[in-house]
Write a protein that holds these residues in place. Structure first.
Motif, PDB file in Angstrom:
ATOM      1  N   PRO A   1       0.814  -1.223   0.000  1.00  0.00           N
ATOM      2  CA  PRO A   1       0.000   0.000   0.000  1.00  0.00           C
ATOM      3  C   PRO A   1       0.845   1.270   0.000  1.00  0.00           C
ATOM      4  O   PRO A   1       0.474   2.262  -0.643  1.00  0.00           O
ATOM      5  N   ALA A   2       1.996   1.224   0.650  1.00  0.00           N
ATOM      6  CA  ALA A   2       2.858   2.409   0.706  1.00  0.00           C
ATOM      7  C   ALA A   2       3.449   2.754  -0.659  1.00  0.00           C
ATOM      8  O   ALA A   2       3.719   3.920  -0.952  1.00  0.00           O
ATOM      9  N   GLY A   3       3.654   1.734  -1.486  1.00  0.00           N
ATOM     10  CA  GLY A   3       4.253   1.972  -2.800  1.00  0.00           C
ATOM     11  C   GLY A   3       3.241   2.162  -3.916  1.00  0.00           C
ATOM     12  O   GLY A   3       3.616   2.368  -5.072  1.00  0.00           O
ATOM     13  N   LEU A   4       1.956   2.111  -3.577  1.00  0.00           N
ATOM     14  CA  LEU A   4       0.916   2.120  -4.606  1.00  0.00           C
ATOM     15  C   LEU A   4       0.851   3.433  -5.373  1.00  0.00           C
ATOM     16  O   LEU A   4       0.737   3.442  -6.603  1.00  0.00           O
ATOM     17  N   SER A   5       0.909   4.560  -4.697  1.00  0.00           N
ATOM     18  CA  SER A   5       0.749   5.847  -5.369  1.00  0.00           C
ATOM     19  C   SER A   5       1.814   6.054  -6.437  1.00  0.00           C
ATOM     20  O   SER A   5       1.519   6.511  -7.554  1.00  0.00           O
TER      21      SER A   5
ATOM     22  N   PHE B   1     -10.861  -5.882   1.998  1.00  0.00           N
ATOM     23  CA  PHE B   1     -11.541  -5.295   0.850  1.00  0.00           C
ATOM     24  C   PHE B   1     -11.847  -3.812   1.107  1.00  0.00           C
ATOM     25  O   PHE B   1     -11.760  -2.979   0.201  1.00  0.00           O
ATOM     26  N   ALA B   2     -12.217  -3.493   2.331  1.00  0.00           N
ATOM     27  CA  ALA B   2     -12.448  -2.092   2.686  1.00  0.00           C
ATOM     28  C   ALA B   2     -11.155  -1.288   2.574  1.00  0.00           C
ATOM     29  O   ALA B   2     -11.170  -0.123   2.128  1.00  0.00           O
ATOM     30  N   GLU B   3     -10.042  -1.895   2.967  1.00  0.00           N
ATOM     31  CA  GLU B   3      -8.752  -1.212   2.839  1.00  0.00           C
ATOM     32  C   GLU B   3      -8.410  -0.966   1.374  1.00  0.00           C
ATOM     33  O   GLU B   3      -7.899   0.102   1.007  1.00  0.00           O
ATOM     34  N   LEU B   4      -8.693  -1.949   0.519  1.00  0.00           N
ATOM     35  CA  LEU B   4      -8.419  -1.776  -0.903  1.00  0.00           C
ATOM     36  C   LEU B   4      -9.309  -0.678  -1.486  1.00  0.00           C
ATOM     37  O   LEU B   4      -8.855   0.143  -2.285  1.00  0.00           O
ATOM     38  N   ARG B   5     -10.566  -0.664  -1.076  1.00  0.00           N
ATOM     39  CA  ARG B   5     -11.470   0.389  -1.541  1.00  0.00           C
ATOM     40  C   ARG B   5     -10.959   1.766  -1.100  1.00  0.00           C
ATOM     41  O   ARG B   5     -11.019   2.741  -1.863  1.00  0.00           O
ATOM     42  N   GLY B   6     -10.435   1.845   0.114  1.00  0.00           N
ATOM     43  CA  GLY B   6      -9.866   3.102   0.582  1.00  0.00           C
ATOM     44  C   GLY B   6      -8.687   3.544  -0.270  1.00  0.00           C
ATOM     45  O   GLY B   6      -8.549   4.732  -0.599  1.00  0.00           O
ATOM     46  N   ALA B   7      -7.832   2.593  -0.646  1.00  0.00           N
ATOM     47  CA  ALA B   7      -6.692   2.912  -1.510  1.00  0.00           C
ATOM     48  C   ALA B   7      -7.164   3.361  -2.886  1.00  0.00           C
ATOM     49  O   ALA B   7      -6.601   4.288  -3.488  1.00  0.00           O
ATOM     50  N   PHE B   8      -8.194   2.708  -3.379  1.00  0.00           N
ATOM     51  CA  PHE B   8      -8.808   3.062  -4.661  1.00  0.00           C
ATOM     52  C   PHE B   8      -9.325   4.496  -4.626  1.00  0.00           C
ATOM     53  O   PHE B   8      -9.069   5.300  -5.534  1.00  0.00           O
ATOM     54  N   GLU B   9     -10.037   4.837  -3.574  1.00  0.00           N
ATOM     55  CA  GLU B   9     -10.596   6.189  -3.448  1.00  0.00           C
ATOM     56  C   GLU B   9      -9.493   7.235  -3.269  1.00  0.00           C
ATOM     57  O   GLU B   9      -9.618   8.367  -3.757  1.00  0.00           O
ATOM     58  N   ALA B  10      -8.404   6.851  -2.610  1.00  0.00           N
ATOM     59  CA  ALA B  10      -7.293   7.786  -2.453  1.00  0.00           C
ATOM     60  C   ALA B  10      -6.655   8.093  -3.805  1.00  0.00           C
ATOM     61  O   ALA B  10      -6.289   9.253  -4.075  1.00  0.00           O
ATOM     62  N   LEU B  11      -6.528   7.085  -4.660  1.00  0.00           N
ATOM     63  CA  LEU B  11      -5.979   7.320  -6.000  1.00  0.00           C
ATOM     64  C   LEU B  11      -6.925   8.185  -6.827  1.00  0.00           C
ATOM     65  O   LEU B  11      -6.483   9.043  -7.597  1.00  0.00           O
ATOM     66  N   GLN B  12      -8.218   7.946  -6.675  1.00  0.00           N
ATOM     67  CA  GLN B  12      -9.178   8.810  -7.371  1.00  0.00           C
ATOM     68  C   GLN B  12      -9.022  10.257  -6.916  1.00  0.00           C
ATOM     69  O   GLN B  12      -9.090  11.185  -7.732  1.00  0.00           O
ATOM     70  N   ALA B  13      -8.804  10.456  -5.641  1.00  0.00           N
ATOM     71  CA  ALA B  13      -8.617  11.814  -5.107  1.00  0.00           C
ATOM     72  C   ALA B  13      -7.352  12.461  -5.654  1.00  0.00           C
ATOM     73  O   ALA B  13      -7.269  13.692  -5.754  1.00  0.00           O
ATOM     74  N   GLU B  14      -6.373  11.630  -6.050  1.00  0.00           N
ATOM     75  CA  GLU B  14      -5.146  12.150  -6.655  1.00  0.00           C
ATOM     76  C   GLU B  14      -5.348  12.503  -8.130  1.00  0.00           C
ATOM     77  O   GLU B  14      -4.441  13.049  -8.769  1.00  0.00           O
ATOM     78  N   GLY B  15      -6.511  12.168  -8.668  1.00  0.00           N
ATOM     79  CA  GLY B  15      -6.811  12.511 -10.048  1.00  0.00           C
ATOM     80  C   GLY B  15      -6.857  11.356 -11.016  1.00  0.00           C
ATOM     81  O   GLY B  15      -7.111  11.543 -12.208  1.00  0.00           O
ATOM     82  N   HIS B  16      -6.624  10.131 -10.540  1.00  0.00           N
ATOM     83  CA  HIS B  16      -6.679   8.965 -11.417  1.00  0.00           C
ATOM     84  C   HIS B  16      -8.136   8.596 -11.710  1.00  0.00           C
ATOM     85  O   HIS B  16      -8.970   8.535 -10.797  1.00  0.00           O
ATOM     86  N   ARG B  17      -8.427   8.343 -12.962  1.00  0.00           N
ATOM     87  CA  ARG B  17      -9.790   7.994 -13.371  1.00  0.00           C
ATOM     88  C   ARG B  17      -9.946   6.471 -13.344  1.00  0.00           C
ATOM     89  O   ARG B  17      -9.793   5.797 -14.365  1.00  0.00           O
ATOM     90  N   LEU B  18     -10.237   5.954 -12.190  1.00  0.00           N
ATOM     91  CA  LEU B  18     -10.347   4.513 -11.987  1.00  0.00           C
ATOM     92  C   LEU B  18     -11.807   4.093 -11.982  1.00  0.00           C
ATOM     93  O   LEU B  18     -12.675   4.828 -11.510  1.00  0.00           O
ATOM     94  N   ASP B  19     -12.065   2.884 -12.482  1.00  0.00           N
ATOM     95  CA  ASP B  19     -13.440   2.382 -12.478  1.00  0.00           C
ATOM     96  C   ASP B  19     -13.556   0.912 -12.089  1.00  0.00           C
ATOM     97  O   ASP B  19     -14.646   0.351 -12.129  1.00  0.00           O
TER      98      ASP B  19
END
Length: 228
Positions: free
Chosen positions: A139-143, A177-195
């Motif tokens: 998770p630390a290296g994901l961004s 799964f909740a942690e992964l969703r949180g990481a997903f939402e954090a990337l969206q907040a960084e501007g990534h268009r994830l779906d």
């Protein structure tokens, strides 16, 4: 093979029930049929029942199946561990790759993706449970990895994938799964268009849908016990 078609119908009904339970649209959850080691007749039965997304773990097995079904007739997802000596063939034959976990692999997939094909849809695999035996970026290296993938023109970053450690209770299954969703939402907040949140299997389907899965990887529930 009639039972396999019935299994798909039952699975769709089960997904709809879980989606309604957690106030989600059933159409927001896409089934990925995990067809590794499955015979061609079983795959035909699922395809003929309306399934178009198939996930394969092994390159040579997948290529042989593509010769039978056609690469463009179905949506082919690579969901196995990625090796650098396989990136050329994977980039040239698959529509999706769910297991990108490091810069080098991402860059090689980008380099080998044919220019006449659309960008390769990519999910980054996250080692959300921190298991030493599992692939995936921390998770630390994901961004940083997401930024790399998003900057490669022949790749399209679509979302995240995880295979959490098995857990006995629904609450324990939901936690990673909740942690992964949180990481997903954090990337969206960084501007990534994830779906795409690629998470959940036959064993933890309800937990995955409860936490926002948009693609669930189903093998046993569809095909029965895997042969061999």
């Amino acid at each position: 093979m009639k039972n396999i078609a019935q299994n798909l119908t039952s699975l769709r009904r089960q997904i709809a029930d879980y989606a309604h339970k957690y106030q989600r649209d059933p159409d927001s959850v896409r089934i990925l049929a995990v067809s590794k080691h499955q015979p061609l007749d079983a795959m035909r039965a699922v395809r003929d029942a309306g399934q178009s997304d198939f996930g394969e773990n092994y390159l040579q097995e997948a290529l042989a199946k593509m010769e039978v079904f056609g690469r463009e007739a179905l949506h082919w997802h690579f969901i196995g561990p990625l090796q650098t000596n396989k990136t050329r063939s994977i980039a040239g034959h698959f529509n999706w790759v769910h297991t990108v976990d490091r810069d080098r692999i991402a860059r090689r997939l980008n380099e080998h993706r044919p220019a006449d094909l659309p960008p390769l849809a990519v999910c980054i695999q996250v080692n959300i449970s921190g298991e030493a035996s599992k692939s995936g970026v921390s998770p630390a290296g994901l961004s940083a990895l997401a930024a790399t993938v998003a900057g490669l023109p022949q790749l399209q970053l679509r979302g995240l994938m995880a295979l959490p450690a098995p857990a006995a209770s629904l609450a324990e299954q939901r936690r990673p799964f909740a942690e992964l969703r949180g990481a997903f939402e954090a990337l969206q907040a960084e501007g990534h268009r994830l779906d795409t949140l690629s998470m959940g299997t036959s064993a933890d389907l309800e937990a995955a849908i409860a936490e926002g899965a948009t693609m669930v990887r189903i093998g046993t529930t569809l095909f029965g016990p895997r042969p061999g």
